[in-house]
Structures are given as structure tokens and as C-alpha cells.
Scaffold this active site. Sequence first.
Site, PDB file in Angstrom:
ATOM      1  N   ASP A 102       0.842  -1.208  -0.206  1.00 17.60           N
ATOM      2  CA  ASP A 102      -0.104   0.055  -0.009  1.00 17.60           C
ATOM      3  C   ASP A 102       1.063   1.272   0.075  1.00 17.60           C
ATOM      4  OD1 ASP A 102      -2.248   1.698   0.368  1.00 17.60           O
ATOM      5  OD2 ASP A 102      -2.664   0.931   2.474  1.00 17.60           O
ATOM      6  N   PHE A 151     -10.360   0.146  -0.221  1.00 18.99           N
ATOM      7  CA  PHE A 151     -10.273  -0.708   0.890  1.00 18.99           C
ATOM      8  C   PHE A 151     -10.602  -2.139   0.719  1.00 18.99           C
ATOM      9  CE2 PHE A 151      -9.725  -2.665   5.017  1.00 18.99           C
ATOM     10  CZ  PHE A 151      -8.644  -2.528   5.431  1.00 18.99           C
ATOM     11  N   ARG A 164     -11.234 -12.383   6.556  1.00 17.29           N
ATOM     12  CA  ARG A 164     -10.043 -13.106   6.054  1.00 17.29           C
ATOM     13  C   ARG A 164     -10.283 -14.151   5.198  1.00 17.29           C
ATOM     14  NH1 ARG A 164      -5.532 -10.278   8.426  1.00 17.29           N
ATOM     15  NH2 ARG A 164      -5.682  -9.892  10.504  1.00 17.29           N
TER      16      ARG A 164
END
Length: 184
Positions: A102, A151, A164
Site C-alpha cells: 500500500d 480498501f 479474512r
Amino acid sequence: MHDDIDRILIPEDEIRAGIDRVAAEITLAYTNRDFTVVAVLKGSCVFASDLIRRIPVPLELAFLAASSYGSGTTSEELRISFLPMDSEIQGRNLLLVDDILDTGRTLYKLKQELLRRGAAEVRTCVLLDKPARRSVEFEADYRGFVVADLFVVGYGLDFAGRYRNLPYVGALKAAAYHRASEAL
Ligand code: XMP
């Protein structure tokens, strides 16, 4: 699709194809060369476990854990909670594997730290790359996909500890994002 997901950005079959491509590049680069895959917990656990099973040359596996101070969607100060043992670092060719590049600060700092502790070489591999957010000069040696400045969650990536286990990479609905932010 999970109710909190606005849209799927990278479906399972594309993830598989991307990992096959990256694994082939890594296999070529490390054939007849000892190396250790160092998976950055927790985010890279799903990616790293799929990746190593597609690399048909000898490798070792190690882990480190790094997290940013302060929750939320921006990376701040990096805290390294554990590293591989010195014997797993010194003189070794390491391939750091992370979920997403990122701002670049995490992998930049981890690479510096592993070199400082005596690694012979440190290369990096990420599933996702968000170049629009880069704040330090850093590029991964191997990468799966470029993503927009959104995001993302799933396939190892979380928001507030959740998502996840989704088998794809997706963008969260604004409502889910706000709900989880309030709970932090
Ligand atoms: P930097 O900015 O240091 O960030 O390159 C790397 C770490 O920040 C987290 N990160 C994300 N996690 N969705 C996530 O679930 C994202 O879109 C995202 N962007 C950054 C992640 O932990 C990564 O290892």
C-alpha cells in the site's frame, strides 16, 4: 457473496491464475538456489499457503508478524511482534510475502530489518499492489494484481479482524465499514 461486500474485485479463478503466474516467476528465479519464504502474518497466510504449494522447488518457510499502531484503514507506525530466528535469517536468501503493498512502509521497513540482521538477500512478493497510495519508493519483485485505491478485504485481508476467510478479494459496503469502524 457475503452481505457486507459491495462487489467482488478479484474472483477465485482469477486469484488462482494470478498465483500460478507469480509462482512460475518465482520458481524460475529460485531454481537451484536455496531460499526461505517469510510470510508476513496475519494477512499473507492464505496467499502464502496457496503460493508455496505451486512452487515445485525446495524452499523453507518462516513467519514474522507485523502490525500498524492504531486500527483502521491507514498504516501508521510499524510494530514487529516477532521475527524468524537469527539462524533462519543470517546468510539466507529471503522472499518476504505479504498480502498488499500500500504505502510501502511495511515492506520497506521489514526488508531493512532483515538485511540489518544479516540476510544475504531480501526479495518481496505481494498478492496486491495499490500504487496510488505509495509514500515511500518501493516496488515488489513479484506481484499478483494491481488494485485501485479502495480498501479491500478477503483472501487473508481483514477489516477490524473480519473477512479474512472470504475466498475472493472484494470491496466492503460503506455501511459495513462504518459499523466496524464504530466498534473499534
Ligand atoms: P503499507 O501501507 O505499509 O501497508 O504498504 C501494508 C499493510 O497495510 C494493510 N493494508 C490493508 N489491509 N485492505 C486490508 O485489509 C487494504 O486495502 C489494505 N491496505 C493496506 C495490510 O495489513 C498490509 O500488510
